[in-house]
Scaffold this motif. Structure first.
Motif, PDB file in Angstrom:
ATOM      1  N   SER A 113      14.677 -27.636 -50.430  1.00  0.00           N
ATOM      2  CA  SER A 113      14.873 -27.494 -49.124  1.00  0.00           C
ATOM      3  C   SER A 113      16.176 -27.105 -48.623  1.00  0.00           C
ATOM      4  CB  SER A 113      14.225 -28.610 -48.403  1.00  0.00           C
ATOM      5  OG  SER A 113      14.999 -29.698 -48.817  1.00  0.00           O
ATOM      6  N   TYR A 114      17.087 -27.890 -49.365  1.00  0.00           N
ATOM      7  CA  TYR A 114      18.626 -27.162 -48.940  1.00  0.00           C
ATOM      8  C   TYR A 114      19.036 -25.979 -49.319  1.00  0.00           C
ATOM      9  CZ  TYR A 114      20.465 -31.642 -46.869  1.00  0.00           C
ATOM     10  OH  TYR A 114      20.654 -32.776 -46.302  1.00  0.00           O
ATOM     11  N   ALA A 115      18.323 -25.557 -50.625  1.00  0.00           N
ATOM     12  CA  ALA A 115      18.653 -24.115 -51.006  1.00  0.00           C
ATOM     13  C   ALA A 115      18.219 -23.103 -50.051  1.00  0.00           C
ATOM     14  CB  ALA A 115      18.287 -23.820 -52.494  1.00  0.00           C
ATOM     15  N   VAL A 116      17.172 -23.255 -49.660  1.00  0.00           N
ATOM     16  CA  VAL A 116      16.511 -22.149 -48.692  1.00  0.00           C
ATOM     17  C   VAL A 116      16.998 -22.505 -47.520  1.00  0.00           C
ATOM     18  CG1 VAL A 116      14.237 -23.436 -47.966  1.00  0.00           C
ATOM     19  CG2 VAL A 116      14.392 -21.095 -48.265  1.00  0.00           C
ATOM     20  N   GLY A 117      17.350 -23.349 -47.012  1.00  0.00           N
ATOM     21  CA  GLY A 117      17.931 -23.942 -45.664  1.00  0.00           C
ATOM     22  C   GLY A 117      19.254 -23.210 -45.687  1.00  0.00           C
ATOM     23  N   PHE A 118      20.291 -23.130 -46.636  1.00  0.00           N
ATOM     24  CA  PHE A 118      21.567 -22.554 -46.604  1.00  0.00           C
ATOM     25  C   PHE A 118      21.127 -21.066 -46.756  1.00  0.00           C
ATOM     26  CE2 PHE A 118      23.975 -26.621 -48.464  1.00  0.00           C
ATOM     27  CZ  PHE A 118      24.371 -26.416 -47.245  1.00  0.00           C
ATOM     28  N   TYR A 119      20.279 -20.663 -47.331  1.00  0.00           N
ATOM     29  CA  TYR A 119      19.827 -19.152 -47.334  1.00  0.00           C
ATOM     30  C   TYR A 119      19.525 -18.729 -45.819  1.00  0.00           C
ATOM     31  CZ  TYR A 119      16.773 -15.066 -48.643  1.00  0.00           C
ATOM     32  OH  TYR A 119      16.589 -13.521 -48.674  1.00  0.00           O
ATOM     33  N   LEU A 139      13.131 -18.000 -38.900  1.00  0.00           N
ATOM     34  CA  LEU A 139      12.090 -18.441 -39.269  1.00  0.00           C
ATOM     35  C   LEU A 139      10.886 -17.884 -38.697  1.00  0.00           C
ATOM     36  CD1 LEU A 139      12.992 -22.143 -40.017  1.00  0.00           C
ATOM     37  CD2 LEU A 139      12.790 -20.466 -41.799  1.00  0.00           C
ATOM     38  N   SER A 140      10.965 -17.675 -37.323  1.00  0.00           N
ATOM     39  CA  SER A 140       9.828 -17.163 -36.712  1.00  0.00           C
ATOM     40  C   SER A 140       9.470 -15.782 -36.751  1.00  0.00           C
ATOM     41  CB  SER A 140      10.178 -17.394 -35.059  1.00  0.00           C
ATOM     42  OG  SER A 140      10.344 -18.518 -34.700  1.00  0.00           O
ATOM     43  N   GLU A 141      10.741 -14.783 -36.997  1.00  0.00           N
ATOM     44  CA  GLU A 141      10.297 -13.459 -37.379  1.00  0.00           C
ATOM     45  C   GLU A 141       9.749 -13.374 -38.758  1.00  0.00           C
ATOM     46  OE1 GLU A 141      14.172 -11.663 -37.439  1.00  0.00           O
ATOM     47  OE2 GLU A 141      14.678 -12.220 -35.651  1.00  0.00           O
ATOM     48  N   LEU A 142       9.906 -14.139 -39.658  1.00  0.00           N
ATOM     49  CA  LEU A 142       9.294 -14.375 -41.013  1.00  0.00           C
ATOM     50  C   LEU A 142       7.700 -14.759 -40.876  1.00  0.00           C
ATOM     51  CD1 LEU A 142      12.350 -15.288 -43.169  1.00  0.00           C
ATOM     52  CD2 LEU A 142      11.578 -12.918 -42.659  1.00  0.00           C
ATOM     53  N   GLY A 143       7.362 -15.329 -39.860  1.00  0.00           N
ATOM     54  CA  GLY A 143       6.181 -16.029 -39.618  1.00  0.00           C
ATOM     55  C   GLY A 143       6.092 -17.506 -40.094  1.00  0.00           C
ATOM     56  N   LEU A 144       7.067 -18.047 -40.210  1.00  0.00           N
ATOM     57  CA  LEU A 144       7.688 -19.687 -40.465  1.00  0.00           C
ATOM     58  C   LEU A 144       7.488 -20.392 -39.071  1.00  0.00           C
ATOM     59  CD1 LEU A 144       9.397 -18.884 -43.591  1.00  0.00           C
ATOM     60  CD2 LEU A 144       7.154 -19.740 -43.612  1.00  0.00           C
ATOM     61  N   ASN A 145       6.593 -20.734 -38.490  1.00  0.00           N
ATOM     62  CA  ASN A 145       6.899 -21.387 -37.209  1.00  0.00           C
ATOM     63  C   ASN A 145       6.721 -23.074 -37.503  1.00  0.00           C
ATOM     64  OD1 ASN A 145       7.025 -19.001 -35.626  1.00  0.00           O
ATOM     65  ND2 ASN A 145       4.696 -18.695 -36.005  1.00  0.00           N
ATOM     66  N   LEU A 196       8.840 -18.903 -49.870  1.00  0.00           N
ATOM     67  CA  LEU A 196       9.671 -19.479 -48.809  1.00  0.00           C
ATOM     68  C   LEU A 196       9.082 -20.715 -48.295  1.00  0.00           C
ATOM     69  CD1 LEU A 196      12.345 -18.385 -47.590  1.00  0.00           C
ATOM     70  CD2 LEU A 196      11.102 -17.330 -46.005  1.00  0.00           C
ATOM     71  N   GLN A 197       7.638 -20.685 -48.050  1.00  0.00           N
ATOM     72  CA  GLN A 197       7.114 -22.241 -47.292  1.00  0.00           C
ATOM     73  C   GLN A 197       7.246 -23.010 -48.313  1.00  0.00           C
ATOM     74  OE1 GLN A 197       4.651 -21.321 -44.337  1.00  0.00           O
ATOM     75  NE2 GLN A 197       5.062 -23.325 -44.217  1.00  0.00           N
ATOM     76  N   LYS A 198       6.818 -22.773 -49.715  1.00  0.00           N
ATOM     77  CA  LYS A 198       6.971 -23.928 -50.804  1.00  0.00           C
ATOM     78  C   LYS A 198       8.277 -24.245 -50.753  1.00  0.00           C
ATOM     79  CE  LYS A 198       6.861 -23.157 -55.141  1.00  0.00           C
ATOM     80  NZ  LYS A 198       6.490 -22.642 -56.620  1.00  0.00           N
ATOM     81  N   CYS A 199       9.296 -23.378 -50.791  1.00  0.00           N
ATOM     82  CA  CYS A 199      10.834 -24.091 -51.046  1.00  0.00           C
ATOM     83  C   CYS A 199      10.941 -25.012 -49.931  1.00  0.00           C
ATOM     84  CB  CYS A 199      11.837 -22.883 -50.946  1.00  0.00           C
ATOM     85  SG  CYS A 199      11.626 -22.181 -52.689  1.00  0.00           S
ATOM     86  N   LEU A 200      10.556 -24.533 -48.617  1.00  0.00           N
ATOM     87  CA  LEU A 200      10.931 -25.175 -47.388  1.00  0.00           C
ATOM     88  C   LEU A 200      10.530 -26.648 -47.119  1.00  0.00           C
ATOM     89  CD1 LEU A 200      11.051 -22.620 -44.620  1.00  0.00           C
ATOM     90  CD2 LEU A 200      12.949 -24.036 -45.150  1.00  0.00           C
ATOM     91  N   ASN A 201       9.221 -26.852 -47.878  1.00  0.00           N
ATOM     92  CA  ASN A 201       8.722 -27.997 -48.086  1.00  0.00           C
ATOM     93  C   ASN A 201       8.920 -28.895 -49.469  1.00  0.00           C
ATOM     94  OD1 ASN A 201       7.212 -27.495 -45.359  1.00  0.00           O
ATOM     95  ND2 ASN A 201       5.592 -26.369 -46.556  1.00  0.00           N
ATOM     96  N   ASP A 202       9.432 -28.105 -50.291  1.00  0.00           N
ATOM     97  CA  ASP A 202       9.896 -29.088 -51.387  1.00  0.00           C
ATOM     98  C   ASP A 202      11.396 -29.744 -51.286  1.00  0.00           C
ATOM     99  OD1 ASP A 202      10.976 -29.642 -53.950  1.00  0.00           O
ATOM    100  OD2 ASP A 202       9.552 -28.107 -54.722  1.00  0.00           O
ATOM    101  N   GLU A 203      11.317 -31.082 -51.239  1.00  0.00           N
ATOM    102  CA  GLU A 203      12.412 -31.669 -51.365  1.00  0.00           C
ATOM    103  C   GLU A 203      13.836 -31.266 -52.105  1.00  0.00           C
ATOM    104  OE1 GLU A 203      14.241 -36.452 -51.560  1.00  0.00           O
ATOM    105  OE2 GLU A 203      12.088 -35.928 -51.603  1.00  0.00           O
ATOM    106  N   ASP A 204      13.330 -30.720 -53.217  1.00  0.00           N
ATOM    107  CA  ASP A 204      14.545 -30.190 -54.348  1.00  0.00           C
ATOM    108  C   ASP A 204      14.970 -28.988 -53.823  1.00  0.00           C
ATOM    109  OD1 ASP A 204      14.419 -32.514 -55.783  1.00  0.00           O
ATOM    110  OD2 ASP A 204      12.699 -31.668 -57.106  1.00  0.00           O
TER     111      ASP A 204
END
Length: 526
Positions: free
Chosen positions: A411-417, A456-462, A401-409
């Motif tokens: 980030s939109y997919a995981v953002g919509f998720y 995001l916070s619940e998942l530990g992604l601050n 999840l962290q990798k996808c959020l930081n990956d430009e390709d």
């Protein structure tokens, strides 16, 4: 007979893809659709046209004016009537061989109060459900061993997710897969036939009609004699082996030798099995008992075959590709491969019967046709295991999840998720989706944003944050089902349903996300 011929003509194109066995599986399937908006209607339309056996449409709403703008299975005469009944009627017109019925009920109510309702179905396609209902439905389907496909379109985004304990595939039909010719490990009968051809012959007609399989086996043997019994492995050795092939050409226009040059790498294929197949035959599920599926009984037999009968190799497939050859040589070669495949299949059959007897099942419980098909596809087996949806929501793979959020390709997919989950929480709090009524867009954004950040916070992604543009777009979407997006998502859902029902091709292994803004599709394995 007439019915069989009619069916063959009617489904001619798809029969070429998944065969009569796949078509039979479709015709015996019973599919339930939850919510028949444009996403669900498009998914079911594709299945009905494909000849699915039975469908049940579940929807408790009436047809409203806005439904006419995004659902081709409704017309003006449908206004005010049961949406499930109208969609069911139109679907029946597309293929009268399909048994169709409808249930006028809100899917959430059935999930909550009548979980046993779903037990009769082969597969459930759940569309436009919120997170809470999806989690409950997933539990119901898993307990009853029912396949579940979740699909949702929301403005310019959408998702498809499969959920079940395990899905096994024999006919995975990969796009690219190496022919099973065993040029690196020929059996005695093949070697014997190859030796009947003299590559130094001067007859040009015979020379250019020697099958490339024969050419490569003979030259591989010649190479091995001069290299301590080893076949070419390094880059230079492979180049030298090609030079050896060229040295045996009488003319530069000999097609069979050109084919031999193109296929020369097959001689260097390492013996044994792929890492994927090794993982399957060493899976804990091969410790079979009376409750084990036929697939795992066959995998247990396959492991025994590889270790005891196959010299480290699976059963031979038994087919050869087209090639430049005299008819006589090609037919003989074909028969040699078929005979070896048949011999391997008989050995497998004996091992399957022995295992069935050992676990207390009828030794003839698994048909010879099934065993033969398994042997033919033994190198291409696939297994898909899916996390239950509640686990994915509560504890996804954080590094991914962290990798996808930081990956430009990605980030939109995981953002919509994340935002699809956020709008469900918004709806739970406000009894409506963001942007669904006229009002200030900024106010809606200010309400949705903290919910998304909270997830995001619940998942530990601050650290990572979601794009402000995405949050804005999500509010602008207003939970709309645009027909173009719904048709695409419905198409993906029906495609995956066909893979699951026919047990052919490998289905999606994660959550499929569609980003209609950039026209991108990605699969998140969380």
């Amino acid at each position: 007979m007439a019915t069989a011929e009619t069916k063959k003509t009617k489904y001619d194109r798809q029969l070429r893809i998944w065969g009569e066995q796949g078509q039979s599986a479709l015709e015996n399937a019973n599919i339930c659709l939850l919510n028949c908006g444009p996403t669900g209607s498009e998914a079911l339309k594709n299945l009905v046209l494909g000849g699915i056996g039975s469908i049940t449409v579940v929807d408790g709403s009436k047809v409203e004016i806005h439904d006419l703008g995004n659902n081709f299975l409704l017309d003006e005469d449908s206004l005010g009537k049961s949406k499930a009944k109208c969609v069911c009627s139109f679907l029946q017109e597309l293929n009268d061989a399909v048994k169709a019925k409808f249930v006028e009920e809100v899917p959430d109510n059935l999930i909550e109060k009548s979980p046993s309702f779903f037990s009769e179905f082969t597969l459930v396609i759940a569309t436009q459900l919120t997170e809470t209902s999806i989690v409950k439905l997933d539990k119901i389907c898993r307990e009853a061993n029912i396949m579940l496909v979740v699909a949702r379109s929301y403005g310019l985004t959408g998702m498809v997710r499969i959920s079940m304990k395990e899905h096994t595939v024999i006919e995975s039909k990969p796009d690219h897969f190496l022919d099973d010719l065993r040029l690196h490990n020929p059996w005695p009968e093949l070697v014997e036939f190859a030796k009947t051809s003299d590559l130094s012959m001067v007859d040009p007609v015979m020379h250019k009609h020697t099958p490339y399989i024969v050419v490569l086996i003979n030259l591989a043997e010649k190479w091995a004699k001069g290299h301590g019994g080893c076949l070419p492995s390094s880059r230079q050795e492979k180049k030298d082996f090609k030079d050896l092939i060229k040295a045996h050409m009488l003319n530069i226009d000999e097609e069979n030798y050109k084919e031999a040059l193109e296929a020369s790498f097959k001689v260097s294929v390492p013996r044994g099995i792929s890492s994927e197949l090794s993982q399957i035959i060493n899976d804990s599920a091969i410790e079979v008992d009376s409750r084990s599926s036929d697939f795992w009984v066959l995998v247990a037999a396959l492991k025994e075959f590889i270790e005891n009968d196959g010299n480290g190799e699976p059963p031979l497939e038994g087919s050869i590709p087209d090639m430049t050859s005299s008819t006589e040589s090609y037919v003989i070669l074909q028969k040699i491969y078929q005979a070896k495949a048949e011999s391997d299949c008989l050995v497998m059959e004996r091992r399957v019967k022995s295992i069935l007897k050992r676990i207390g099942r009828d030794p003839d419980a698994i048909s010879r046709a099934y065993i033969k098909n398994f042997c033919k596809n033994a190198r291409k087996l696939a297994i898909c295991r899916y996390r239950n949806i509640e686990d994915e929501f509560s504890s996804p793979c954080i590094p991914e999840l962290q990798k996808c959020l930081n990956d430009e390709d990605y980030s939109y997919a995981v953002g919509f998720y994340i935002l699809l989950r956020a709008v469900d929480r918004f709806a739970a709090n406000h009894n409506r989706f963001p942007g669904i009524f006229d009002g200030g867009l900024n106010e809606e954004i200010s309400r949705l944003k903290p919910i998304a950040i909270g997830i995001l916070s619940e998942l530990g992604l601050n650290g990572p944050t979601l794009s402000e543009d995405l949050i804005t777009e999500m509010c602008r979407f207003g939970a709309s089902e645009l027909h173009a997006v719904a048709a695409f998502i419905g198409g993906v859902a029906s495609q995956e349903a066909i893979k699951l029902v026919t047990k052919q091709f490998v289905p999606l292994k994660g959550t499929f996300m569609f980003n209609g803004i950039d026209q991108k599709s990605q699969v998140l394995i969380l």
